[in-house]
Design a protein around this motif. Sequence first.
Motif, PDB file in Angstrom:
ATOM      1  N   LYS A   1       0.953   3.994  -2.966  1.00 16.39           N
ATOM      2  CA  LYS A   1       0.578   5.343  -2.702  1.00 16.39           C
ATOM      3  C   LYS A   1       1.741   6.177  -3.148  1.00 16.39           C
ATOM      4  CE  LYS A   1      -2.500   4.722   1.237  1.00 16.39           C
ATOM      5  NZ  LYS A   1      -2.757   4.980   2.703  1.00 16.39           N
TER       6      LYS A   1
ATOM      7  N   LYS B   1       2.428   9.852  -6.045  1.00 11.36           N
ATOM      8  CA  LYS B   1       2.768  11.101  -5.843  1.00 11.36           C
ATOM      9  C   LYS B   1       3.534  11.881  -6.731  1.00 11.36           C
ATOM     10  CE  LYS B   1       2.489  10.813  -0.815  1.00 11.36           C
ATOM     11  NZ  LYS B   1       3.109  10.867   0.452  1.00 11.36           N
TER      12      LYS B   1
ATOM     13  N   GLU C   1       0.884  -1.360   0.251  1.00 10.49           N
ATOM     14  CA  GLU C   1      -0.031   0.147  -0.076  1.00 10.49           C
ATOM     15  C   GLU C   1       0.933   1.237  -0.023  1.00 10.49           C
ATOM     16  OE1 GLU C   1      -3.430   1.037  -0.096  1.00 10.49           O
ATOM     17  OE2 GLU C   1      -3.621  -1.112  -0.960  1.00 10.49           O
TER      18      GLU C   1
END
Length: 74
Positions: free
Chosen positions: A70, A74, A66
């Motif tokens: 993520k 970005k 995870e």
Amino acid sequence: MRKPDAEYLEKAKQLSEEDTERLLARMRAKLMRRLEDKKMSVAEVVAIQLEIEDEELQEWRARMAEIRKKSKFK
């Protein structure tokens, strides 16, 4: 009281003395008390510890996946 899975019990029985000691050193207090009170054998508590560590590793891998997912966005 949690009972060890047969697969983990077999793995625990095949561990070397050194590997068994390493697992016992990382064992939770609750399992250590069961061993001290002779409610469970060394093989049984080591099998449960192996199972716990495998579960924790799977959870850690899921969390890391995870985090990586993520950070890619970005």
